[in-house]
Design a protein around this motif. Structure first.
Motif, PDB file in Angstrom:
ATOM      1  N   MET A 165      48.258  47.141  33.232  1.00 11.73           N
ATOM      2  CA  MET A 165      49.440  46.601  33.915  1.00 11.73           C
ATOM      3  C   MET A 165      49.048  45.596  34.995  1.00 11.73           C
ATOM      4  N   GLN A 166      48.069  45.934  35.794  1.00 10.62           N
ATOM      5  CA  GLN A 166      47.672  45.087  36.912  1.00 10.62           C
ATOM      6  C   GLN A 166      47.173  43.709  36.466  1.00 10.62           C
ATOM      7  N   MET A 167      46.553  43.649  35.303  1.00 12.32           N
ATOM      8  CA  MET A 167      45.976  42.379  34.854  1.00 12.32           C
ATOM      9  C   MET A 167      47.021  41.285  34.674  1.00 12.32           C
ATOM     10  N   PHE A 168      48.285  41.658  34.525  1.00 13.93           N
ATOM     11  CA  PHE A 168      49.341  40.658  34.346  1.00 13.93           C
ATOM     12  C   PHE A 168      49.725  39.981  35.659  1.00 13.93           C
ATOM     13  N   PHE A 169      49.289  40.533  36.786  1.00 16.38           N
ATOM     14  CA  PHE A 169      49.728  40.033  38.083  1.00 16.38           C
ATOM     15  C   PHE A 169      48.722  39.124  38.771  1.00 16.38           C
ATOM     16  N   TYR A 170      47.516  39.017  38.227  1.00 14.21           N
ATOM     17  CA  TYR A 170      46.464  38.260  38.901  1.00 14.21           C
ATOM     18  C   TYR A 170      45.792  37.283  37.938  1.00 14.21           C
ATOM     19  N   LYS A 171      45.249  36.232  38.508  1.00 11.05           N
ATOM     20  CA  LYS A 171      44.443  35.302  37.713  1.00 11.05           C
ATOM     21  C   LYS A 171      43.178  36.033  37.296  1.00 11.05           C
ATOM     22  N   GLN A 172      42.595  35.600  36.175  1.00 13.62           N
ATOM     23  CA  GLN A 172      41.474  36.325  35.595  1.00 13.62           C
ATOM     24  C   GLN A 172      40.306  36.478  36.574  1.00 13.62           C
ATOM     25  N   GLU A 173      39.916  35.426  37.245  1.00 10.00           N
ATOM     26  CA  GLU A 173      38.774  35.501  38.167  1.00 10.00           C
ATOM     27  C   GLU A 173      39.033  36.508  39.287  1.00 10.00           C
ATOM     28  N   GLU A 174      40.219  36.464  39.846  1.00 14.23           N
ATOM     29  CA  GLU A 174      40.573  37.402  40.913  1.00 14.23           C
ATOM     30  C   GLU A 174      40.603  38.828  40.383  1.00 14.23           C
ATOM     31  N   PHE A 175      41.147  38.999  39.178  1.00 14.58           N
ATOM     32  CA  PHE A 175      41.242  40.356  38.650  1.00 14.58           C
ATOM     33  C   PHE A 175      39.871  40.916  38.311  1.00 14.58           C
ATOM     34  N   GLU A 176      38.960  40.079  37.857  1.00 11.97           N
ATOM     35  CA  GLU A 176      37.615  40.565  37.542  1.00 11.97           C
ATOM     36  C   GLU A 176      36.954  41.161  38.781  1.00 11.97           C
ATOM     37  N   GLN A 177      37.160  40.560  39.950  1.00 15.38           N
ATOM     38  CA  GLN A 177      36.626  41.126  41.189  1.00 15.38           C
ATOM     39  C   GLN A 177      37.313  42.452  41.510  1.00 15.38           C
ATOM     40  N   ARG A 178      38.621  42.486  41.336  1.00 18.39           N
ATOM     41  CA  ARG A 178      39.359  43.732  41.562  1.00 18.39           C
ATOM     42  C   ARG A 178      38.855  44.824  40.624  1.00 18.39           C
ATOM     43  N   LEU A 179      38.538  44.456  39.398  1.00 14.40           N
ATOM     44  CA  LEU A 179      38.049  45.406  38.412  1.00 14.40           C
ATOM     45  C   LEU A 179      36.739  46.041  38.877  1.00 14.40           C
ATOM     46  N   GLU A 180      35.862  45.246  39.466  1.00 15.07           N
ATOM     47  CA  GLU A 180      34.610  45.789  40.001  1.00 15.07           C
ATOM     48  C   GLU A 180      34.899  46.821  41.087  1.00 15.07           C
ATOM     49  N   ASP A 181      35.830  46.493  41.980  1.00 17.98           N
ATOM     50  CA  ASP A 181      36.192  47.416  43.061  1.00 17.98           C
ATOM     51  C   ASP A 181      36.812  48.696  42.507  1.00 17.98           C
ATOM     52  N   ILE A 182      37.714  48.543  41.544  1.00 22.01           N
ATOM     53  CA  ILE A 182      38.386  49.694  40.928  1.00 22.01           C
ATOM     54  C   ILE A 182      37.352  50.621  40.295  1.00 22.01           C
ATOM     55  N   TRP A 183      36.415  50.027  39.523  1.00 23.48           N
ATOM     56  CA  TRP A 183      35.414  50.841  38.857  1.00 23.48           C
ATOM     57  C   TRP A 183      34.541  51.572  39.873  1.00 23.48           C
ATOM     58  N   GLY A 184      34.113  50.877  40.917  1.00 25.59           N
ATOM     59  CA  GLY A 184      33.243  51.490  41.918  1.00 25.59           C
ATOM     60  C   GLY A 184      33.875  52.715  42.557  1.00 25.59           C
ATOM     61  N   ILE A 185      35.134  52.623  42.871  1.00 21.59           N
ATOM     62  CA  ILE A 185      35.828  53.750  43.500  1.00 21.59           C
ATOM     63  C   ILE A 185      36.013  54.902  42.499  1.00 21.59           C
ATOM     64  N   PHE A 186      36.373  54.566  41.261  1.00 19.98           N
ATOM     65  CA  PHE A 186      36.534  55.618  40.251  1.00 19.98           C
ATOM     66  C   PHE A 186      35.215  56.359  40.046  1.00 19.98           C
ATOM     67  N   TRP A 187      34.144  55.611  39.853  1.00 14.74           N
ATOM     68  CA  TRP A 187      32.839  56.245  39.581  1.00 14.74           C
ATOM     69  C   TRP A 187      32.396  57.098  40.761  1.00 14.74           C
ATOM     70  N   ALA A 188      32.595  56.599  41.980  1.00 11.33           N
ATOM     71  CA  ALA A 188      32.221  57.375  43.167  1.00 11.33           C
ATOM     72  C   ALA A 188      32.966  58.705  43.207  1.00 11.33           C
ATOM     73  N   GLY A 189      34.169  58.735  42.657  1.00 11.44           N
ATOM     74  CA  GLY A 189      34.970  59.959  42.680  1.00 11.44           C
ATOM     75  C   GLY A 189      34.569  61.003  41.665  1.00 11.44           C
ATOM     76  N   ILE A 190      33.853  60.614  40.609  1.00  6.06           N
ATOM     77  CA  ILE A 190      33.521  61.604  39.576  1.00  6.06           C
ATOM     78  C   ILE A 190      32.033  61.887  39.462  1.00  6.06           C
TER      79      ILE A 190
END
Length: 193
Positions: A165-190
């Motif tokens: 859903m989120q990918m529809f709201f951001y330009k690809q370059e910006e979302f790719e950075q957000r994706l790195e942040d999202i993954w880092g937080i998810f992985w830290a949690g598990i």
């Protein structure tokens, strides 16, 4: 060949206009056939919609199984991270299939409501086998802290769906950075501390 061309044109019509807005005449025109010719392969518009949905699901399963095969010897974190990232890029590379899925799920035609729930359950069952195996491998090797596999699976699906859903709201370059942040937080949690 014609049935496949009809399905591709139908996916585009259903993705852009929804079930009600899509027209058999428009699909036929895009394929270069007469409207009546569609009935040779798909007797009703509902049949065409279902076939298009199944084709979209088949395409995604093939992608997922190929990806899992490529990652079979990778470390657990790499497997989970790559599935997240490759899912995102799959959606970027297949905008029509992505839009069709989104339209079908968010605005299902009335006849499809019950079938949609069944289809989503089937899709989740198939992918869950792959994801659960990775989570169980992670817990058995001490990479992921011990917890309920179903809970991990639920969180992972929310992560994947949220990204979709989120990918529809951001330009690809910006979302790719957000994706790195999202993954880092998810992985830290598990992961195991």
């Amino acid at each position: 060949m014609t049935a496949n061309a009809i399905l591709q044109a139908a996916c585009a019509q259903f993705a852009g206009k929804g079930f009600e807005g899509a027209s058999l005449a428009g699909i036929a025109q895009e394929v270069g056939i007469k409207k009546q010719s569609i009935a040779t392969y798909f007797p009703k518009k509902e049949d065409l919609f279902m076939a298009a949905f199944h084709e979209m699901a088949r395409h995604y399963y093939e992608f997922l199984e190929q990806l899992y095969g490529e990652l079979i010897v990778a470390p657990v974190e790499t497997k989970l991270r790559e599935i997240v990232h490759k899912n995102y890029y799959y959606r970027v590379d297949h905008p029509v299939l992505t839009a069709f899925y989104k339209m079908a799920v968010q605005f299902p035609p009335p006849f499809f409501q019950d079938l949609l729930e069944e289809q989503i359950a089937v899709m989740e069952q198939r992918s869950a086998v792959l994801y659960k195996a990775i989570f169980e491998e992670g817990m058995s090797t001490g990479v992921i802290r011990q917890q309920q596999t179903d809970s991990l699976l639920s969180a992972y699906y929310c992560l994947l769906d949220g990204i979709a859903m989120q990918m529809f709201f951001y330009k690809q370059e910006e979302f790719e950075q957000r994706l790195e942040d999202i993954w880092g937080i998810f992985w830290a949690g598990i992961k195991q501390s």
